[in-house]
Scaffold this motif. Structure first.
Motif, short mmCIF file in Angstrom:
data_model
loop_
_atom_site.label_atom_id
_atom_site.label_comp_id
_atom_site.label_asym_id
_atom_site.label_seq_id
_atom_site.Cartn_x
_atom_site.Cartn_y
_atom_site.Cartn_z
N ILE A 1 11.29 -9.87 -3.82
CA ILE A 1 10.14 -8.98 -3.72
C ILE A 1 9.19 -9.52 -2.66
CG2 ILE A 1 8.21 -7.94 -4.97
CD1 ILE A 1 9.76 -8.48 -7.56
N ARG A 2 8.94 -8.70 -1.65
CA ARG A 2 8.00 -9.11 -0.62
C ARG A 2 6.61 -8.75 -1.12
NH1 ARG A 2 7.10 -7.43 5.15
NH2 ARG A 2 7.98 -5.42 4.61
N GLN A 3 5.75 -9.75 -1.17
CA GLN A 3 4.41 -9.52 -1.71
C GLN A 3 3.37 -9.61 -0.60
OE1 GLN A 3 3.67 -11.83 -5.41
NE2 GLN A 3 5.68 -12.71 -5.01
N LEU A 4 2.62 -8.53 -0.41
CA LEU A 4 1.60 -8.52 0.63
C LEU A 4 0.25 -8.16 0.02
CD1 LEU A 4 3.67 -6.61 3.33
CD2 LEU A 4 3.23 -9.07 3.25
N PHE A 5 -0.78 -8.84 0.49
CA PHE A 5 -2.12 -8.63 -0.07
C PHE A 5 -3.06 -8.23 1.07
CE2 PHE A 5 0.25 -11.48 -2.66
CZ PHE A 5 -0.06 -11.12 -3.95
N HIS B 1 0.86 3.69 6.22
CA HIS B 1 1.56 2.67 6.99
C HIS B 1 2.97 2.43 6.45
CE1 HIS B 1 1.91 -0.91 9.55
NE2 HIS B 1 2.57 -1.43 8.52
N TYR B 2 3.08 2.27 5.14
CA TYR B 2 4.39 1.91 4.56
C TYR B 2 5.24 3.11 4.19
CZ TYR B 2 2.95 -2.93 4.64
OH TYR B 2 2.56 -4.16 5.06
N GLN B 3 4.65 4.29 4.07
CA GLN B 3 5.39 5.52 3.74
C GLN B 3 6.42 5.31 2.63
OE1 GLN B 3 5.01 8.65 5.10
NE2 GLN B 3 3.42 8.06 6.54
N PRO B 4 5.97 4.84 1.46
CA PRO B 4 6.98 4.58 0.41
C PRO B 4 7.68 5.86 -0.04
CG PRO B 4 4.75 4.42 -0.48
CD PRO B 4 4.60 4.55 1.00
N LYS C 1 18.28 -4.91 -4.36
CA LYS C 1 17.53 -4.31 -3.24
C LYS C 1 16.23 -5.07 -3.06
CE LYS C 1 19.11 0.26 -4.41
NZ LYS C 1 18.78 0.77 -5.73
N GLU C 2 15.74 -5.14 -1.82
CA GLU C 2 14.48 -5.82 -1.61
C GLU C 2 13.33 -4.91 -2.03
OE1 GLU C 2 12.61 -8.68 1.75
OE2 GLU C 2 12.30 -6.54 2.05
N GLY C 3 12.40 -5.46 -2.77
CA GLY C 3 11.25 -4.67 -3.20
C GLY C 3 10.01 -5.06 -2.42
N LEU C 4 9.01 -4.19 -2.50
CA LEU C 4 7.77 -4.45 -1.81
C LEU C 4 6.62 -4.28 -2.80
CD1 LEU C 4 6.36 -4.90 0.95
CD2 LEU C 4 6.44 -2.43 1.30
N ALA C 5 5.77 -5.31 -2.89
CA ALA C 5 4.60 -5.23 -3.76
C ALA C 5 3.36 -5.34 -2.88
CB ALA C 5 4.62 -6.36 -4.78
N LEU C 6 2.55 -4.30 -2.89
CA LEU C 6 1.35 -4.27 -2.05
C LEU C 6 0.13 -4.32 -2.95
CD1 LEU C 6 2.48 -1.24 0.16
CD2 LEU C 6 2.59 -3.67 0.80
N SER C 7 -0.83 -5.15 -2.61
CA SER C 7 -2.03 -5.25 -3.46
C SER C 7 -3.29 -5.21 -2.61
CB SER C 7 -2.03 -6.57 -4.23
OG SER C 7 -0.85 -6.71 -4.98
N LEU C 8 -4.28 -4.52 -3.14
CA LEU C 8 -5.60 -4.52 -2.50
C LEU C 8 -6.47 -5.53 -3.23
CD1 LEU C 8 -6.35 -0.69 -2.16
CD2 LEU C 8 -5.71 -2.28 -0.32
N LEU C 9 -7.24 -6.28 -2.50
CA LEU C 9 -8.21 -7.13 -3.18
C LEU C 9 -9.51 -7.21 -2.42
CD1 LEU C 9 -7.53 -10.94 -3.18
CD2 LEU C 9 -6.25 -9.42 -1.73
N LEU D 1 12.08 0.69 -8.22
CA LEU D 1 11.16 1.38 -7.33
C LEU D 1 11.14 0.63 -6.00
CD1 LEU D 1 8.03 1.94 -9.55
CD2 LEU D 1 9.40 3.69 -8.45
N PRO D 2 11.09 1.36 -4.89
CA PRO D 2 11.01 0.62 -3.63
C PRO D 2 9.67 -0.11 -3.48
CG PRO D 2 11.00 3.01 -3.25
CD PRO D 2 11.25 2.80 -4.72
N VAL D 3 8.60 0.49 -4.03
CA VAL D 3 7.27 -0.09 -3.80
C VAL D 3 6.41 -0.02 -5.07
CG1 VAL D 3 5.16 0.08 -2.39
CG2 VAL D 3 7.37 0.66 -1.37
N VAL D 4 5.70 -1.11 -5.34
CA VAL D 4 4.67 -1.12 -6.39
C VAL D 4 3.35 -1.47 -5.72
CG1 VAL D 4 3.81 -2.39 -8.40
CG2 VAL D 4 6.22 -1.76 -8.28
N ILE D 5 2.31 -0.72 -6.06
CA ILE D 5 1.02 -0.97 -5.42
C ILE D 5 -0.02 -1.33 -6.49
CG2 ILE D 5 -0.84 0.04 -4.03
CD1 ILE D 5 1.26 1.82 -2.70
N ASN D 6 -0.74 -2.40 -6.27
CA ASN D 6 -1.86 -2.74 -7.14
C ASN D 6 -3.13 -2.26 -6.47
OD1 ASN D 6 -0.55 -4.34 -9.30
ND2 ASN D 6 0.04 -5.63 -7.56
#
Ligand code: AMP
Length: 458
Positions: free
Chosen positions: A217-221, A239-242, A338-346, A311-316
């Protein structure tokens, strides 16, 4: 070396062919550990989450024991929520489809009891339900458990958290002592230990260490300001168009605010929160699964127990309070290799949460300013639209009937028909947006199983 093929288990030829047709090629970790024991009739206490393939680990053994000629309930599966019970029943039906005349009945609260009594009168081999409602049926004597040979407690820790201990006890006491008892729990607090001690016989304890491989899981903040979170979310999506994503929020109000904003920005979005009526909840989930809505905005509570994974993408949108919840949320992505993507806003003030999440995973995490992203301000619309047909299992509608009506009279190519979900009183079918008007008109004009039903677009 352990053999991870289902063929090593001594299942029937028909079941092996069925598993093959369902795309079950190799056993998952929990199946590999639990199935040999459970098929051997042992009591098992196992740690596994939704998405691990746990349903099959209890369904295959219980199905192998069902006698279709005996219409007494032979297996009882207790679940904390109606959603989980519905998913479990669906999976059990899939796994039973090569066996003729096996009846699976769902008994949950929040639904009228009359039709449930009606189905029970016709006999049920397998009962799946929530403890409260099952107890109601026992009290009314509309359900008898004296023939149960397998009892499953699914998400037992959650059932206890929800205060079902007494109901569970009452229910178990009405089942035969020599039953097989399989207990699944994500955690093992003391009350689970004591439940197991009291109601299981020399249980084998199984745990599957790595529930998901964090490396997948690629985690981006992304850093933003409180007042700019809504715009920042639109930016992330642009940007990511999940293809599909769950956006997690803290509160019900936030789910409403976020989904309203996304809709205003032209992004097809649905909100899932505890305020929804069951029927609306079902419809939201179906639209999300049928890919007629890409974005689901939910609270943790509303998303609990949902069969939404891979899910391809989870967003916090809001970071959760503790790192465990974060890991649990993002575990819905990065499955099945499959590679997953976790996007978080902080926000600036949430830096400590990022440190906490990093420490929990043993890694150092950093956040980028949201301004570093660029992308279009909107998302491409979903490929499918969901049509609702006012007839379901009650009317004995099957997927083939709907597919037949669409590809026959209505003249829709099979390739434009997506997933079909049949509930008790309604059916839902995903249609490619290019031909949805034609499909709607065709179905409204034509017949399904020789009858005409109300059809509407969701
Ligand atoms: P569960 O954890 O029981 O909710 O299962 C998660 C999903 O994985 C379900 O959709 C199953 O159909 C699927 N599944 C379970 N076991 C396997 C397997 N061995 N191979 C492929 N898919 C599986």
């Amino acid at each position: 070396m352990t053999d991870s093929s289902f063929a090593s288990l001594g299942l029937s030829k028909e079941q092996l062919a069925n598993l093959d047709s369902l795309g079950y090629e190799e056993m998952t970790a929990v199946q590999e550990k639990v199935l040999p024991l459970a098929l051997d009739g042992k009591d098992v206490i196992a740690q596994a989450k939704t998405g691990s393939g746990k349903t099959a680990t209890f369904a295959l053994p219980l199905l192998s024991k069902i006698n279709p000629r005996d219409f007494g309930a032979q297996a009882l599966i207790l679940c904390p929520t109606r959603e989980l019970a519905t998913q479990v029943a669906a999976e059990v039906r899939r796994l039973a489809r090569h066996q003729k005349n096996i009846k699976v009945v769902i008994l949950c609260g929040g639904q009228s009891i009359g039709p449930q009594i009606g189905s029970l009168e016709h006999g049920a081999h397998i009962v799946v339900g929530t403890p409260g409602r099952i107890k109601d049926h026992l009290r009314k004597k509309t359900l008898r458990l004296s023939r149960v040979n397998t009892l499953v407690l699914d998400e037992a820790d959650r059932m206890l958290d929800m205060g079902f201990m007494d109901d569970i006890e009452t229910i178990i006491k009405q089942t035969p002592r020599d039953r097989q008892t399989v207990l699944f729990s994500a955690t093992y607090p003391d009350n689970i230990e004591s439940l197991s001690e009291r109601f299981q016989q020399s249980p084998v304890k199984v745990s599957v260490e790595s529930l998901h491989d964090e490396g997948q899981i690629r985690q981006l903040f992304y850093l933003t300001q409180r007042s700019r979170k809504l715009d920042s979310l639109v930016k992330l999506l642009g940007h990511y168009q999940p293809e599909r994503a769950i956006v997690f929020c803290h509160t019900k109000d936030a789910t409403r605010e976020v989904s309203a904003h996304l809709q205003k920005m032209g992004i097809a979005t649905l909100a899932l929160n505890g305020d929804l009526e069951q029927r609306d909840r079902d419809q939201v989930l179906i639209q999300f699964r049928q890919q007629s809505c890409r974005i689901l905005v939910a609270t943790d509570v509303a998303a609990r127990g949902l069969d939404i994974h891979e899910l391809p993408v989870v967003i916090n949108y809001d970071l959760p309070k503790d790192p465990e919840s974060y890991v649990h949320r993002i575990g819905r992505t990065g499955r099945a290799g499959k590679e997953g993507l976790a996007l978080s806003l902080l926000t600036d003030r949430e830096q400590h949460k990022l440190d906490g999440i990093g420490a929990f995973q043993g890694s150092h995490l950093t956040a980028e300013p949201i301004e570093t992203l660029n992308g279009s301000a909107t998302m491409t619309p979903p490929d499918f639209v969901t049509l609702c047909i006012a007839a379901g299992r009650k009317e004995k509608i099957r997927p083939g009937d709907i597919l037949g009506a669409l590809t026959g009279e209505a003249g829709i190519p099979g390739s434009a028909v997506g997933k079909i979900d049949i509930l008790e009183y309604a059916a839902y079918v995903a249609i490619h947006h290019n031909v949805v008007a034609k499909a709607l008109e065709g179905l409204q004009r034509g017949r399904i199983k020789g009858r005409s039903f109300k059809i509407r677009k969701l």
